[in-house]
Scaffold this active site. Structure first.
Site, PDB file in Angstrom:
ATOM      1  N   LYS A  89       0.946  -1.184   0.107  1.00 33.73           N
ATOM      2  CA  LYS A  89       0.036  -0.009  -0.145  1.00 33.73           C
ATOM      3  C   LYS A  89       0.933   1.327  -0.063  1.00 33.73           C
ATOM      4  O   LYS A  89       1.948   1.358   0.733  1.00 33.73           O
ATOM      5  CB  LYS A  89      -0.979   0.112   1.303  1.00 33.73           C
ATOM      6  CG  LYS A  89      -1.872   1.217   1.301  1.00 33.73           C
ATOM      7  CD  LYS A  89      -3.137   0.884   0.661  1.00 33.73           C
ATOM      8  CE  LYS A  89      -3.869   2.142   0.343  1.00 33.73           C
ATOM      9  NZ  LYS A  89      -3.428   3.225  -0.996  1.00 33.73           N
ATOM     10  N   GLN A 110       7.233   4.096   3.835  1.00 35.60           N
ATOM     11  CA  GLN A 110       5.853   3.413   3.874  1.00 35.60           C
ATOM     12  C   GLN A 110       5.635   2.190   4.597  1.00 35.60           C
ATOM     13  O   GLN A 110       4.871   1.924   5.162  1.00 35.60           O
ATOM     14  CB  GLN A 110       5.400   3.185   2.479  1.00 35.60           C
ATOM     15  CG  GLN A 110       3.739   3.317   2.192  1.00 35.60           C
ATOM     16  CD  GLN A 110       3.322   4.901   2.105  1.00 35.60           C
ATOM     17  OE1 GLN A 110       4.035   5.587   1.552  1.00 35.60           O
ATOM     18  NE2 GLN A 110       2.313   5.093   2.876  1.00 35.60           N
ATOM     19  N   LYS A 125       5.364   1.864  -3.315  1.00 38.41           N
ATOM     20  CA  LYS A 125       5.407   3.050  -3.794  1.00 38.41           C
ATOM     21  C   LYS A 125       5.421   3.050  -5.193  1.00 38.41           C
ATOM     22  O   LYS A 125       6.026   2.016  -5.706  1.00 38.41           O
ATOM     23  CB  LYS A 125       6.536   3.885  -3.140  1.00 38.41           C
ATOM     24  CG  LYS A 125       6.129   5.405  -3.113  1.00 38.41           C
ATOM     25  CD  LYS A 125       5.197   5.976  -2.030  1.00 38.41           C
ATOM     26  CE  LYS A 125       4.829   7.311  -2.161  1.00 38.41           C
ATOM     27  NZ  LYS A 125       4.151   7.780  -0.925  1.00 38.41           N
ATOM     28  N   ASP A 165       0.081  10.710  -4.415  1.00 37.76           N
ATOM     29  CA  ASP A 165       1.192  11.516  -3.522  1.00 37.76           C
ATOM     30  C   ASP A 165       1.448  12.842  -4.553  1.00 37.76           C
ATOM     31  O   ASP A 165       0.436  13.513  -5.207  1.00 37.76           O
ATOM     32  CB  ASP A 165       2.455  10.497  -3.705  1.00 37.76           C
ATOM     33  CG  ASP A 165       3.461  11.010  -2.742  1.00 37.76           C
ATOM     34  OD1 ASP A 165       3.407  10.611  -1.451  1.00 37.76           O
ATOM     35  OD2 ASP A 165       4.425  11.844  -3.067  1.00 37.76           O
ATOM     36  N   THR A 209      -4.388  13.504   5.620  1.00 38.30           N
ATOM     37  CA  THR A 209      -2.841  13.657   5.934  1.00 38.30           C
ATOM     38  C   THR A 209      -2.521  14.873   6.804  1.00 38.30           C
ATOM     39  O   THR A 209      -1.806  14.969   7.892  1.00 38.30           O
ATOM     40  CB  THR A 209      -1.947  13.524   4.702  1.00 38.30           C
ATOM     41  OG1 THR A 209      -2.650  12.579   3.747  1.00 38.30           O
ATOM     42  CG2 THR A 209      -0.511  13.564   5.024  1.00 38.30           C
ATOM     43  N   SER A 377      -6.745   5.890   3.992  1.00 35.16           N
ATOM     44  CA  SER A 377      -6.790   5.188   2.779  1.00 35.16           C
ATOM     45  C   SER A 377      -7.349   3.702   2.910  1.00 35.16           C
ATOM     46  O   SER A 377      -8.027   3.027   2.324  1.00 35.16           O
ATOM     47  CB  SER A 377      -5.485   5.065   1.770  1.00 35.16           C
ATOM     48  OG  SER A 377      -5.145   5.832   1.329  1.00 35.16           O
TER      49      SER A 377
HETATM   50  N1  GLU Z   1       1.120   9.107  -0.456  1.00 30.80           N
HETATM   51  C1  GLU Z   1       0.747   9.045   1.086  1.00 30.80           C
HETATM   52  C2  GLU Z   1       1.892   8.713   1.818  1.00 30.80           C
HETATM   53  O1  GLU Z   1       2.969   9.092   1.756  1.00 30.80           O
HETATM   54  C3  GLU Z   1      -0.715   8.147   0.954  1.00 30.80           C
HETATM   55  C4  GLU Z   1      -0.295   6.642   0.603  1.00 30.80           C
HETATM   56  C5  GLU Z   1      -1.796   6.005   0.635  1.00 30.80           C
HETATM   57  O2  GLU Z   1      -2.743   6.503   0.883  1.00 30.80           O
HETATM   58  O3  GLU Z   1      -1.788   5.179  -0.081  1.00 30.80           O
HETATM   59  O4  GLU Z   1       1.577   8.066   2.781  1.00 30.80           O
END
Ligand code: GLU
Length: 445
Positions: A89, A110, A125, A165, A209, A377
């Site tokens: 994810k 992540q 990612k 992102d 976020t 998410s």
């Molecule tokens: N891009 C966001 C992060 O850096 C969200 C990733 C997501 O929701 O999967 O965590």
């Protein structure tokens, strides 16, 4: 004998030129010494060797045709880093700076971030060196469709779930989802998150976020006998994270005086008028310099990095990686900053982090403080699976509770491993332990 130092050296040798990835690995491994003392098995059994090696790295060609009928070419990436605790994810970044090293640093971060949410999501990612700036809507759509035409075979609601992102918002997710659905002939809403509210998206995902960052900073301040009320805040960035961090900070009566984009920053001593920023950035997709047309007392400055020379109590870097280096850290401390909240991924260099901690500045690390986005998410995935839709309030309450529990986990781990108040180490350790234990339980795979 295996050591963390040797593992880092090997990462540097095996992944040449990927400096952001080296930086992210160094930052995590530097917190793990006390863990290895208690649990040498993580080192001896090769858990850490495997943790720094992605399970799978996919690089693909993304051809598309621009509005002039000219063929264009970009490179696409998806790094499926770790699936010990759940399906991969993590978001997709579309930015000209993207190369494998950036995607690997983000995928590595992540893993720990997703672990800290307490929800069953692994780390991944992706993205592309495609630059959405200056592209027409039609070009964005064509690019997204081409990107998904390759990506679809690697993802799935129980396999790998991308989201947004930098450079990927609800418009892009919409085009990506449309193409996925067309190829698969199946309404698998759970395959992407950050979707629009009319087709399986979650309330409060857009805000999550930024709101989550402020919920975390609030917990951190309160644990140290401080509050957000009347604090002066500087926020870098003016994307999704920055805008909703500003909104929530203002709801808690803090005063946000500056925001930026990649070209420059605005300073409004009367406090940022967020409706104007939303209009410029979310509706018109223009430069932040437009702000001074509406608020004549505000000032615009060309150099984005100089935003950190503004005197403030709390600095929230919400733009991109390595936004605050040692020089900016020194200026912030000289000006009396008390807390840093990392809204972006890896916005402080390792040197800056060290300097903040040595000077007893409260530091909310990205992996913990910006985890609200991915946590929401995961809430979106749950709603899609159950075919239900929670209200804004329901999702926001869950998000708030998750951020409180992430703070507790980081705080507890920091204390347990003899570094009270060091939330950087605490978050790394708490995030690591869950993944490492899950990897151990699943054998050498
Ligand atoms: N891009 C966001 C992060 O850096 C969200 C990733 C997501 O929701 O999967 O965590």
């Amino acid at each position: 004998m295996k050591t963390l130092e040797k593992i880092l050296q090997k990462v540097i040798e095996k992944n040449p030129g990927e400096k952001e990835f080296h930086q992210a690995v160094e930052e995590v491994l530097s917190s793990l010494e006390p863990v290895i003392k208690k649990h040498p098995e993580f080192l001896e059994e090769g858990i850490i060797d495997r943790l720094v090696e992605p399970e799978r790295q996919i690089i693909f060609r993304v051809p598309w045709v621009d509005d002039n009928g000219e063929p264009q070419l970009n490179r696409g990436f998806r790094v499926q880093f770790n699936s010990a605790i759940g399906p991969y994810k993590g978001g997709l970044r579309f930015h000209p700076s993207v190369y494998l090293g950036i995607i690997k640093f983000l995928g590595f971060e992540q893993i720990f971030k997703n672990s800290l949410t307490g929800l069953p999501i692994g780390g991944g990612k992706g993205g592309s060196d495609f630059d959405p700036k200056g592209k027409s809507n039609g070009e964005i759509m064509k690019f997204c469709q081409s990107f998904m035409t390759e990506l679809y075979r690697h993802i799935g609601k129980d396999i790998d779930i991308p989201a947004g992102d930098i450079g990927v918002g609800s418009r892009e997710i919409g085009y990506l989802y449309g193409q996925y659905k067309r190829i698969k002939n199946s309404f698998d809403a759970g395959v992407l998150t950050g979707k629009g509210l009319t087709y399986g998206g979650s309330f409060a995902r857009k805000e999550a976020t930024g709101y989550g960052l402020i919920y975390f900073v609030k917990e951190m301040l309160e644990a140290n006998n401080q509050t957000l009320k009347n604090k002066t805040i500087v926020i870098s960035g003016s994307g999704n994270v920055a805008i909703y961090a500003c909104e929530k900070a203002q709801q808690y009566d803090a005063k946000v005086v500056a925001m930026s984009d990649s070209k420059g920053y605005i300073y409004d001593k009367n406090g940022i008028k967020l409706d104007t920023i939303k209009q410029i950035k979310e509706v018109e997709r223009k430069r932040i310099s437009e702000y001074i047309k509406y608020h004549t007392e505000a000032k615009y400055h060309e150099c984005q990095k100089d935003i950190w020379s503004i005197k403030c109590d709390i600095a929230l870097p919400c733009a991109t990686q390595n936004d605050i280096d040692i020089n900016q850290a020194q200026v912030l401390i000289k000006n009396g900053v008390i807390a840093i909240g990392e809204g972006a991924n890896m916005p402080c260099t390792n040197e800056a982090i060290k300097f903040f901690l040595e000077n007893n500045i409260l530091l909310a690390p990205a992996k913990a403080a910006n985890a609200g986005g991915v946590a929401t998410s995961a809430l979106e995935m749950s709603q899609d699976s159950m075919r239900i839709c929670w209200t804004f309030e329901e999702v926001d309450n869950k998000l708030h509770e998750i951020m409180k529990s992430i703070f507790k986990a980081a705080d507890k781990a920091a204390k347990e491993y003899g570094m009270p108040g060091n939330y950087v180490a605490g978050a790394n350790i708490a995030g690591f332990l869950k993944v490492a234990n899950a990897m151990r339980a699943q054998g050498i795979v």
